[in-house]
Design a protein around this motif. Structure first.
Motif, short mmCIF file in Angstrom:
data_model
loop_
_atom_site.label_atom_id
_atom_site.label_comp_id
_atom_site.label_asym_id
_atom_site.label_seq_id
_atom_site.Cartn_x
_atom_site.Cartn_y
_atom_site.Cartn_z
N GLU B 58 0.84 -1.21 0.00
CA GLU B 58 0.00 0.00 0.00
C GLU B 58 0.87 1.25 0.00
N MET B 59 1.96 1.24 0.77
CA MET B 59 2.87 2.39 0.80
C MET B 59 3.46 2.66 -0.59
N ILE B 60 3.91 1.63 -1.27
CA ILE B 60 4.56 1.87 -2.57
C ILE B 60 3.52 2.17 -3.66
N THR B 61 2.30 1.68 -3.49
CA THR B 61 1.24 2.05 -4.44
C THR B 61 0.92 3.54 -4.29
N LEU B 62 0.76 3.98 -3.06
CA LEU B 62 0.52 5.41 -2.83
C LEU B 62 1.68 6.22 -3.42
N ALA B 63 2.90 5.78 -3.16
CA ALA B 63 4.07 6.53 -3.66
C ALA B 63 4.05 6.64 -5.18
N SER B 64 3.80 5.54 -5.88
CA SER B 64 3.82 5.65 -7.35
C SER B 64 2.67 6.50 -7.85
N ASN B 65 1.50 6.31 -7.29
CA ASN B 65 0.36 7.09 -7.77
C ASN B 65 0.52 8.58 -7.49
N ILE B 66 1.04 8.92 -6.32
CA ILE B 66 1.26 10.34 -6.02
C ILE B 66 2.32 10.90 -6.97
N ALA B 67 3.36 10.12 -7.23
CA ALA B 67 4.41 10.57 -8.16
C ALA B 67 3.85 10.79 -9.56
N LEU B 68 2.97 9.90 -10.01
CA LEU B 68 2.44 10.02 -11.37
C LEU B 68 1.33 11.07 -11.45
N ALA B 69 0.78 11.46 -10.30
CA ALA B 69 -0.20 12.56 -10.24
C ALA B 69 -1.39 12.37 -11.16
N ARG B 70 -1.92 11.17 -11.18
CA ARG B 70 -3.08 10.89 -12.02
C ARG B 70 -4.34 11.53 -11.45
N PRO B 71 -5.22 12.00 -12.32
CA PRO B 71 -6.46 12.63 -11.85
C PRO B 71 -7.35 11.69 -11.05
N VAL B 72 -7.39 10.42 -11.39
CA VAL B 72 -8.22 9.47 -10.63
C VAL B 72 -7.40 8.21 -10.32
N GLY B 73 -7.96 7.35 -9.46
CA GLY B 73 -7.32 6.06 -9.20
C GLY B 73 -6.53 6.01 -7.90
N THR B 74 -6.49 7.10 -7.14
CA THR B 74 -5.72 7.09 -5.90
C THR B 74 -6.61 7.17 -4.66
N HIS B 75 -7.79 7.75 -4.79
CA HIS B 75 -8.69 7.89 -3.64
C HIS B 75 -8.86 6.57 -2.89
N SER B 76 -9.13 5.50 -3.62
CA SER B 76 -9.39 4.21 -2.96
C SER B 76 -8.17 3.75 -2.17
N HIS B 77 -6.97 4.13 -2.62
CA HIS B 77 -5.77 3.71 -1.88
C HIS B 77 -5.56 4.51 -0.60
N TYR B 78 -5.97 5.78 -0.58
CA TYR B 78 -5.92 6.50 0.71
C TYR B 78 -6.84 5.80 1.71
N ASN B 79 -8.03 5.43 1.24
CA ASN B 79 -8.96 4.72 2.12
C ASN B 79 -8.38 3.40 2.61
N SER B 80 -7.79 2.64 1.71
CA SER B 80 -7.22 1.35 2.11
C SER B 80 -6.07 1.54 3.08
N ALA B 81 -5.25 2.54 2.83
CA ALA B 81 -4.12 2.79 3.73
C ALA B 81 -4.62 3.05 5.15
N LEU B 82 -5.62 3.92 5.27
CA LEU B 82 -6.19 4.19 6.59
C LEU B 82 -6.82 2.93 7.17
N HIS B 83 -7.50 2.16 6.33
CA HIS B 83 -8.18 0.94 6.77
C HIS B 83 -7.22 -0.08 7.38
N ILE B 84 -6.01 -0.19 6.81
CA ILE B 84 -5.08 -1.20 7.32
C ILE B 84 -4.14 -0.62 8.38
N GLY B 85 -4.40 0.62 8.82
CA GLY B 85 -3.67 1.11 9.99
C GLY B 85 -2.53 2.08 9.73
#
Lengths: 126, 126, 126, 126, 126, 126
Positions: B58-85
């Protein structure tokens, strides 16, 4: 000791933990201010923040750099990752995982650059 | 159970651990094959590989998505990151750190998207 | 034959049609799992889907790779394009066209890489 | 003189002011139409528009290319920038500034490429 | 008729074949020169070159735009693709294929944008 | 006054010259450390360096952001550019010029965002 000296010192300490206190010397030669910014700010103020572990910071640095697929600037991080105990297998899994989010050519570049790093390390231990 | 069914099942199990078994349903509606590929392959075959922890992935997914700065596709990963602690503070530090490697506008986008996620979660817990 | 074996076989068949059954061997040597994923998944499951022709898939692969301007990972596709009958002139027109959407430096990189491919092919036919 | 001849001539005049009338000859050899487009359109119609100065156009070209971190296509612009009087110090400040918006690996690439340009120029003046 | 008028006319003819002679009018309102460049140059000189078919040009335009994952500028091409006879299924396969080279968030954006286009078309045929 | 206070003060002075001392307040609310970094470091230490003029720094910031085509983070710079006397015409020429290096969809996004900025300014002066 001035604030500037303190943060430069903190930056060099982080670089030493990462086994790369001799990197970015090309910046130092070309334009010393840039070297001061890289060591004093990027490492002295950002990498040294306590809320994430050094391992976490190295993992997410590798992830962003692999995603952005830059021609240079990642080799030193493969070396640091190995230096602080992230295994070759974990790095390969990180490359595969990030590749799903950045695409196969990002994998191809990461494989090329990581292979160069491993070859150079083999050479040095001979 | 066929291989396809097995990997789809594995994918759904990962998605449940991440608290997002109801994401990507727009793919399912638009073109079911894509949904099968996303669940069965991306989550069932890549995310479920054992060599990296779910937190690392989850950490490296967030890192790549934030780096690529895509308009969509990252919101669900912020939720998952919070969900798993992973804490809000750790996510903010990740955004700052990745921002050094991808630039300030990548920070600006991440702040916008993460703020939207936090607002939606606040709304849901009311 | 297991599902895995079947899709690996399908992947190798596509690679043979593209005249590149000997590519990505650096992945095989570095980390066999990655090679299996590239052949078995990327080529065995995606490229082998019937809804687009091989020519269409090669054209759009070239277009995305030229647009993304990655340092490596495109040379083999110029070779495959020529192998399946896309002409040098069509490739040059594709480079010019994609360049309008990705910018002139993407053209500059494509020209460099395609020239390298043509030179290597000239060398081999001597 | 036809419209095409006029704009090609205008493009060559700009390239001469930039000290690079001999660049992009690899395009000419590979596919003359592309060379005509680059000289006649990019330089003859865009760079020659009067609303921005040549210095402004060179500064923003460097900024976009450094931000995009392309493997090739920027060397000639470092040369032109120096040729028209932008100093080495100003170029380094531009690299640092753009690096904040595009990230540290963009700085690393710019430093590598600008160092190559400076070394080549030193070589030529010996 | 001057050269400029001729290429503008050619550009409008291409745009009509693509069913989008009313796009980019926001450019016309904001800064007429930009509109002239887009119609007269991009469509009048590049899209109208005879070496690739209109279908090929639309396929590779979609591929580059999906790969680059830009927030705007692709909707009109989904419409044109459908207008000239590329099917919804082929577009979805193109999205999946390009997604392997540009990463899953590029797929997520393409799905969002293509869904918007399809919804708007449904609305118009009611 | 501590070093930190001094650079924060310098950052705010630059932001005032740019007419945007009230931007990035969403960062302040979400995570004050990020706001301190943005004001104190990005503006207080980088933008305030004397080797390039404020106009040069705004021009190259616009150029990198337009090239990177980020969904957010550029609006405030269009406002600052106008505030310090860069004309609408010069901004449009910059957009066209950078578009040649970053591609037409980057132009499309810039036109959308700059139009939003102009509309908001019109609204405010009513």
């Amino acid at each position: 000791m001035s604030d500037f000296d303190e943060r430069f010192k903190r930056g060099m300490e982080i670089l030493q933990k990462m086994g790369r206190e001799k990197t970015m010397l090309n910046q130092k030669e070309l334009y010393p201010d840039l070297y001061d910014i890289s060591v004093g700010y990027l490492f002295g103020e950002i990498w040294s923040r306590p809320q994430l572990s050094l391992r976490d910071r190295e993992m997410i640095t590798l992830a962003s750099n692999i995603a952005l697929a830059r021609p240079v600037g990642t080799h030193s991080h493969y070396n640091s990752a190995l230096h602080i105990g992230i295994t070759k297998e974990q790095i390969m899994e990180l490359i595969i995982h990030v590749g799903m989010y950045a695409g196969w050519p990002a994998i191809a570049l990461a494989v090329t650059q990581f292979t160069e790093v491993l070859a150079e390390r083999d050479e040095q231990t001979k």
